[in-house]
Enzyme design. Structure first.
Site, PDB file in Angstrom:
ATOM      1  N   LYS A 287      19.671  38.757  -7.812  1.00 34.37           N
ATOM      2  CA  LYS A 287      18.749  37.888  -8.633  1.00 34.37           C
ATOM      3  C   LYS A 287      17.380  38.174  -8.058  1.00 34.37           C
ATOM      4  O   LYS A 287      17.151  38.411  -7.107  1.00 34.37           O
ATOM      5  CB  LYS A 287      19.257  36.452  -7.900  1.00 34.37           C
ATOM      6  CG  LYS A 287      18.420  35.513  -8.566  1.00 34.37           C
ATOM      7  CD  LYS A 287      19.057  33.800  -8.412  1.00 34.37           C
ATOM      8  CE  LYS A 287      18.687  33.717  -6.824  1.00 34.37           C
ATOM      9  NZ  LYS A 287      19.214  32.404  -6.424  1.00 34.37           N
TER      10      LYS A 287
ATOM     11  N   HIS B 288      20.768  26.730   3.698  1.00 33.03           N
ATOM     12  CA  HIS B 288      20.874  27.621   2.830  1.00 33.03           C
ATOM     13  C   HIS B 288      20.799  29.007   3.617  1.00 33.03           C
ATOM     14  O   HIS B 288      21.427  29.912   3.136  1.00 33.03           O
ATOM     15  CB  HIS B 288      19.093  27.754   2.236  1.00 33.03           C
ATOM     16  CG  HIS B 288      19.039  28.551   1.375  1.00 33.03           C
ATOM     17  ND1 HIS B 288      19.733  28.883   0.135  1.00 33.03           N
ATOM     18  CD2 HIS B 288      18.073  29.590   1.228  1.00 33.03           C
ATOM     19  CE1 HIS B 288      19.058  29.882  -0.533  1.00 33.03           C
ATOM     20  NE2 HIS B 288      18.387  30.382  -0.090  1.00 33.03           N
TER      21      HIS B 288
ATOM     22  N   ASP C 260      23.543  35.761  -5.880  1.00 21.00           N
ATOM     23  CA  ASP C 260      22.611  36.343  -5.082  1.00 21.00           C
ATOM     24  C   ASP C 260      22.882  37.083  -4.176  1.00 21.00           C
ATOM     25  O   ASP C 260      23.345  36.958  -3.018  1.00 21.00           O
ATOM     26  CB  ASP C 260      21.456  34.997  -4.449  1.00 21.00           C
ATOM     27  CG  ASP C 260      20.373  35.815  -3.793  1.00 21.00           C
ATOM     28  OD1 ASP C 260      20.082  36.921  -3.678  1.00 21.00           O
ATOM     29  OD2 ASP C 260      19.549  34.836  -3.138  1.00 21.00           O
TER      30      ASP C 260
ATOM     31  N   ARG D 162      13.924  35.843  -8.491  1.00 13.81           N
ATOM     32  CA  ARG D 162      13.695  34.755  -8.845  1.00 13.81           C
ATOM     33  C   ARG D 162      12.188  34.670  -9.279  1.00 13.81           C
ATOM     34  O   ARG D 162      11.224  35.341  -8.425  1.00 13.81           O
ATOM     35  CB  ARG D 162      13.545  33.742  -7.707  1.00 13.81           C
ATOM     36  CG  ARG D 162      13.180  32.143  -8.202  1.00 13.81           C
ATOM     37  CD  ARG D 162      13.654  31.231  -6.772  1.00 13.81           C
ATOM     38  NE  ARG D 162      15.092  30.895  -6.831  1.00 13.81           N
ATOM     39  CZ  ARG D 162      15.684  30.018  -7.322  1.00 13.81           C
ATOM     40  NH1 ARG D 162      15.074  29.049  -8.249  1.00 13.81           N
ATOM     41  NH2 ARG D 162      16.949  29.834  -7.327  1.00 13.81           N
TER      42      ARG D 162
ATOM     43  N   ASN E 119       0.955  -1.189   0.136  1.00 11.60           N
ATOM     44  CA  ASN E 119      -0.133   0.045   0.190  1.00 11.60           C
ATOM     45  C   ASN E 119       0.633   1.264   0.001  1.00 11.60           C
ATOM     46  O   ASN E 119       0.160   2.455   0.265  1.00 11.60           O
ATOM     47  CB  ASN E 119      -1.118  -0.087   1.322  1.00 11.60           C
ATOM     48  CG  ASN E 119      -0.337   0.066   2.541  1.00 11.60           C
ATOM     49  OD1 ASN E 119       0.990  -0.004   2.578  1.00 11.60           O
ATOM     50  ND2 ASN E 119      -1.063   0.221   3.704  1.00 11.60           N
ATOM     51  N   ASP E 120       2.159   1.117  -0.277  1.00  5.47           N
ATOM     52  CA  ASP E 120       3.052   2.189  -0.269  1.00  5.47           C
ATOM     53  C   ASP E 120       3.598   2.537   1.005  1.00  5.47           C
ATOM     54  O   ASP E 120       4.193   3.571   1.035  1.00  5.47           O
ATOM     55  CB  ASP E 120       2.478   3.343  -1.356  1.00  5.47           C
ATOM     56  CG  ASP E 120       3.716   4.253  -1.883  1.00  5.47           C
ATOM     57  OD1 ASP E 120       4.479   3.535  -2.489  1.00  5.47           O
ATOM     58  OD2 ASP E 120       3.556   5.536  -1.699  1.00  5.47           O
ATOM     59  N   ASN E 121       3.110   2.027   2.031  1.00  6.42           N
ATOM     60  CA  ASN E 121       3.644   2.783   3.374  1.00  6.42           C
ATOM     61  C   ASN E 121       5.175   1.868   3.419  1.00  6.42           C
ATOM     62  O   ASN E 121       5.485   1.010   3.129  1.00  6.42           O
ATOM     63  CB  ASN E 121       3.004   1.848   4.621  1.00  6.42           C
ATOM     64  CG  ASN E 121       1.682   2.709   4.789  1.00  6.42           C
ATOM     65  OD1 ASN E 121       1.084   2.282   5.997  1.00  6.42           O
ATOM     66  ND2 ASN E 121       1.125   3.582   3.830  1.00  6.42           N
TER      67      ASN E 121
END
Lengths: 334, 334, 334, 334, 334, 334
Positions: free
Chosen positions: A209, A147, A186, A211, A54-56
């Site tokens: 910059k 960042h 930036d 964005r 079930n993608d768990n």
């Protein structure tokens, strides 16, 4: 001074210490985890994170972690949500199984870019992810080149903010830098770039910059002298490459002699490889191995520097209780 | 468009809403608190914060706050520790007395400058103070022009980060800006400055500031064209004035025609007044009233713009449940 | 039995233990911190707490605290808010730098007097400060002679409540007590006084104090026999001296032969020195060194007893994991 | 002024307010809960707390509490642990079913006597119970006449500390007090007694109680003039009666003319009824109805005063958002 | 393989380890606590939990627990509320006295049956009790055979869920099982029963139990073959015996040859002893010693198996930091 | 009685109520979210969750949520991690923007299957996800048909556990059930199945499932009579279909006349569609619309029943403050 020299040949830990320590890897970057463990004279602990029908995701640690210092290495590289969920589950297992301390080692903390409000009712995802890590049981977080340095403050548990600064300085120091200029793409994030310029004794330039979208960048202006110089663009991360290409476009108009790109986290997602390969002015793209780089996501002229020893040192010093200030990213008061 | 125009003449609240709302002031800046309350058609609630003979502070609210929305206005201006303690005690009293919501309105959140690690084992004080406010009972925080936008993420409760942007734009828009350039004294914090430049259609320049100590700054370089221009230095705060004077020194060498200084928080502590009065190039220093300015801390050529209406609008909109996106400081993705 | 005798000459810790332990001092009382460290054979760890030009405090610990037991010694003496803020910042730094445990050693916890509601919407500041200490990272708190024993329960982390009882008993035991009576200046806080009377085999008397303001006290009555006796007034703290002077006035009317004042925390703020110097019946004022006493805040006939060894023992026993019940302030069931 | 007069005949709430409010009772004292509800014009909400065959308690609320202000009335009278567990379960149910606010109304908070450390490694049970209530979902606590006022500070949620002061003053004011003296059985807890003496303009006396065990008390001394007077012993609680009997023994030696006992919480457990019936000097025992008093636990000469209207007023004022300072127990600064 | 064989004769701990470890018992089951301590070569630590005359419980630990691993053994057997309160107080004392870790060892966690919503506004008591334990200071919980395995997830701290499986397997393995069938009295809780059947290679049958009240059970159907067989009824707990008797009634109709009852927790409350003694088909009732069994609560034909060694092993392995997966109750994915 | 009948035609909310309410959808199942909103007479609020080029998700709510009740509808269908992360970010935004309450409506809470320890050091993911939701700001959770009812207790905030029971009963009640038997594919989870059998007056049968891996199931036995009957297999979820196919294989051997499959959550992942299409005995597969079903994941003979009205009713009743017990999944005591 070179980090390699500083650490010398004697980096493996003694048996007593090894016995108190376990390093596991999620599925994101087992190779880096292995390098870190190897640096310390360890094997990775057995761990699996698998998906049910079930993608768990389900996570399992294959040895007892009771009373051990457990380090789980997992950069939040694509697919990010799966890698984050794997990490959260592994932290939770370690906590629930009685680990003495539980360390999330996140070489690439991708959500760090969502660190402020760009619009009303937009999530500061970096803060949310920091809180999720603590909810899942992390007692300490290790990350590299966030960042913005303020993201450090998002963690309510002790966090180590590492830098690849020494690796880049070492790499450039072996070269003729007489005509070089450090370029920040930036102006709003040029403090880190300025630090590198200062360490190398080089001048600094910056683009203003703007964005326009996640994948579209306009450079509205430029500050500093770059004409005819070797421009070394320094940034924290390349994803789609839009920002790097826009900066190079601007530099081209200034007739720079040569462009080198130097970023900590080289993701090269979507059109990045094609885009960068098309920019002939770029003579080298230098990245670290904080994220895995399968062949199809490697642009031409790529150089990968390892930061495994930096993570290894943090773990070593953490377990031994020694000071590790020298490895951290600190920021001059602004 | 002017904030004043937008808000119009009908800013006082209706009686029903007034009954749900109480505004108190600590000792830091009763005049601003009064202006905010007056804008909404309210009187300040009676409150006292006094010192015992052992120097302990005691806080008392003079009317019932049960089931009310309580706003406590207190910038963290000097003496910071006393003003912070007063605020914490008043928040705690409001919470303990059954207020429906408790809002810390902090026009000047001074600790925002300590937002990252400058050295090993240095506190990220902004995060600690954010946590102390929540511990004391704040369910919402309102601040203006934080040193970096990421500080927003330090708060574990909803926080509104306001900007004086509109007030500065209004003030400059009435003037001839044909020869003006916006100057950021710190390349590492020039995103906010760039926003103002963009809003006014002006070019941008930035200095590469290196802070040698809290009170000593060296400018190591300069980016952008300022020669012969009217330089408008834009920053978030003036304390000792060292950074402003150093930037002006640099601008003087570029033969600028005129210098205006425009900062949100004008503290003018220590030698600031004397220093700034001595710099004859500065023709005006524009600040807002986020901190109190007694006569002895007012430099010559000072212009003070009120931001009371911005705080008033936030409170009004908060109590009425309307959207207030337009007043916030949002940051274009970088 | 004397505390000094009990502890003997062998109070310095072994090297292994020293290596696990760090003691720092804020700016409030470095001399006491030094005495405590010296008692254990240690030097104080290097730490600084300084003020920025905007009056913000910044704290820094000068050595690695990773995996150490960190004790920070800081009485909340005037200026209280600054000393509290220093302490909070230092705790936060220690926690964030990976200390194994973080101990706030607060010889004088001044806010303990604000331990209940005296009026509607008044803060119980002692509880708030207890919570702030935990928010900042304290995992253990050590205090001496809190105003009321219930303040102990305000802490959500383990807290040790120490007493100077043994020091006072030792001091008086060497004297002729045949005509002495122990006097409590406040019938509502005479339990501690009664304990001392019982330990010395002395009778007890108490005044019914009514505090009209922080600095004005009226004694409405008196219970017990004091006429012609040596009255030893015992209290937890002298700040402005109003209560002590009022008690002495009452005793004078009872023709006591002699008055001694014995308090744990001698602040002597505001008019205290002048006031006390003017009361000639007082032949001695005995205090401990929980707060710093600069020359200008020392009344005549002052005797200062050191409690450094008591704090030293708590630290020693804490690090060695031994029982330390004997040093604590316990209260007979009432 | 009489509380009854102040509250007047118009105490029932309007329909709008009633709709926002639900009062439930556990098994401890349904009659008091009913009186409180009746005072407000309400019926008690249907609730059951039953025991399974394995002795586990299960609680059930019989109507929807979604978005309601829920008040649960439960004194912690014997059997204390069962009554506490019932209360915790009912709070938890109310929280989990979406109540808007959840109020624990605890007329007798028995654990308040365990408010400090009497010995090493003894629990401060009052603090633990306060924390358990918050864990179970209480957003507000109401209690009456806590053993010490500092217990108020143990609660991390808003708490109202009520007093039966007005009820006792009203009762005594109708009598001839010319020869009366207020007597505190414990010099360490005589502040509350002193307040009553002051309100009635009566002198004060106090015994120096030494509790040898929970059920054995020795009076070591006496302060103040009682000879030949009408001694009104005032205390917060009678359990086994040991303290009351010991005080009366002491008073008998002083040839008092008459003894009245006046306590808020009349438990009369174990040998209390027999003991008190045997003391012929006691002409009346005045208690309130904070705990249920079945016939077998009622001593002779008992007078029970109702405090239901005080709790009713707190609830009324809480729901209406009015100030209720007048009902609280506040303590003059000591 | 037998648990006894696995553990061998060398179960006592070394002196170093003993020094780090303390085991205390509340009043619920000192004999089991003693057996556990004895298994490890320890004596129980001195502890008392007593009642005041107002029915409040007070707890005291008789030796220093500073820096020790403290285990408190207390099944939540009747009187449950008192035993829970004792446990909470003892945990709180251990935490407040500086224990290194605080373990609640709860052989019978009775509240585990209240693990879901059976009706609107019914408490999930198991979750509340789990939260109360953490509030009181438990850093780890050990329980055996919870009513459903999901209760494990109710704990926000590490929890070990032990099983008596090995004890039951050992007991049955010595017998002739050729005609045996394992019978689950409740189809909704037959997973654990199925595990035992599988371990012994036996067939499985189950009744479809409908509980009409706590003490009244109807079996509405039956699945699987039991006719003429030896029916071994396996369940987690017997309280009033209603479910066991109803299952036996159903089995009688199937002409089973013999009935054995095998449950982990044998409470035998209320009419259980009488009821079970009346059912002559039952030839043996096998329980463990997780709860105390005074003579009056022992039915005939009772066999008690000790699980002290399982708890001893968990403690031993926990203190030594070894893996203890083999002792736990794990559940095949369903 | 039919749910549809009970709710009638008047399900749209009044304007006053609409104004207090906002419903948003993540990317998982906008169609169901729209149906729920439509049922209440609302439009979905504008919201976006997008991915950055580094694969990070960013969430944005397009209208002010200040003081509103915010419901976010997001089943945790594949890709689960992305859908969970979207939900967490949207909750966080709503909380940070001052919503009055924040409701996570999770029609399919997939992680509910990881509700216990299947092996040592395996995470109980359902508990972790429950905690993550609360960390992100959920004040209330709504889910349908959790794998086990105990998962309800994993939430530390109020949670509503809904059931599709009424929808299934309605669907079957229109058919001839004279030869039908309800079949549980797992004896360990047959309580819910038994409830449906009882509601329809049908017999029950159950298989003893042993799951060998996530995608491989062996049925080791069978209990109850199915021969020649119409077998209605009832389960909570179909993912890969392995369990359904294995049960059908077993039923085939019993010569059942017809097989119907009835599950709440129809995921049909991996080989499920192909597998189920190959089993010709299955004449109908009945699911609800809790997860989106794109054409490629729809097996043949599929019937989808809508549960939008059940979620709509919960929201309606929550906002109106009415009781909603009838919609919940409650479990008879076992």
């Amino acid at each position: 001074m070179s980090q390699d020299t500083a650490l010398g040949q004697d980096t493996a830990l003694g048996q007593d210490t090894l016995d108190r320590l376990l390093i596991f890897s999620g599925n994101a970057h087992p190779r880096l985890a292995h390098e870190i463990a190897h640096y310390l004279g360890l094997e990775l602990g057995p761990a699996t994170a698998t998906k049910f029908s079930n993608d768990n995701i389900s996570a399992h640690l294959g040895v007892s972690v009771r009373s051990r210092h457990v380090f789980i290495v997992q950069p939040l590289s694509p697919p990010c949500s799966d890698h984050l969920m794997e990490l959260l589950l592994m932290l939770d297992v370690a906590r629930g199984a009685g680990a003495r301390s539980v360390h999330a080692v996140i070489p690439y903390f991708s959500y760090a870019r969502s660190d402020k409000k760009d619009a009303p009712r937009i999530s500061i995802a970096a803060r949310l992810v920091a809180d999720l890590l603590v909810t899942a049981g992390a007692t300490h977080v290790v990350a590299m080149t966030l960042h913005s340095p303020q993201v450090h403050g998002f963690f309510s548990v002790p966090a180590d903010h590492l830098t690849a600064h020494s690796v880049f300085v070492d790499y450039l120091n072996g070269q003729d830098l007489s005509n070089a200029v450090i370029v920040s793409p930036d102006i709003g994030h040029s403090k880190r770039t300025a630090n590198l310029a200062r360490a190398l004794g080089l001048p600094l330039a910056a683009a203003d910059k703007v964005r326009q979208s996640d994948d579209s960048v306009v450079m509205s202006g430029f500050m500093g002298q770059v004409r005819g110089k070797w421009a070394i663009i320094v940034d924290d991360e390349i994803a789609s490459g839009a920002s790097t290409v826009a900066t190079t476009d601007l530099l081209r108009r200034e007739n720079v002699s040569r462009v080198t790109v130097m970023v900590t986290h080289g993701l090269f997602t979507g059109p990045a490889v094609e885009r960068l390969n098309a920019v002939k002015e770029i003579d080298e793209i230098v990245v670290t191995n904080t994220v895995p780089l399968p062949p199809e996501r490697r642009p031409e002229r790529l150089k990968v520097l390892s930061v495994a020893h930096i993570f290894g040192e943090v773990i070593r010093h953490h377990v031994l209780g020694e000071s590790i200030g020298a490895l951290f990213e600190f920021w001059p008061t602004g």
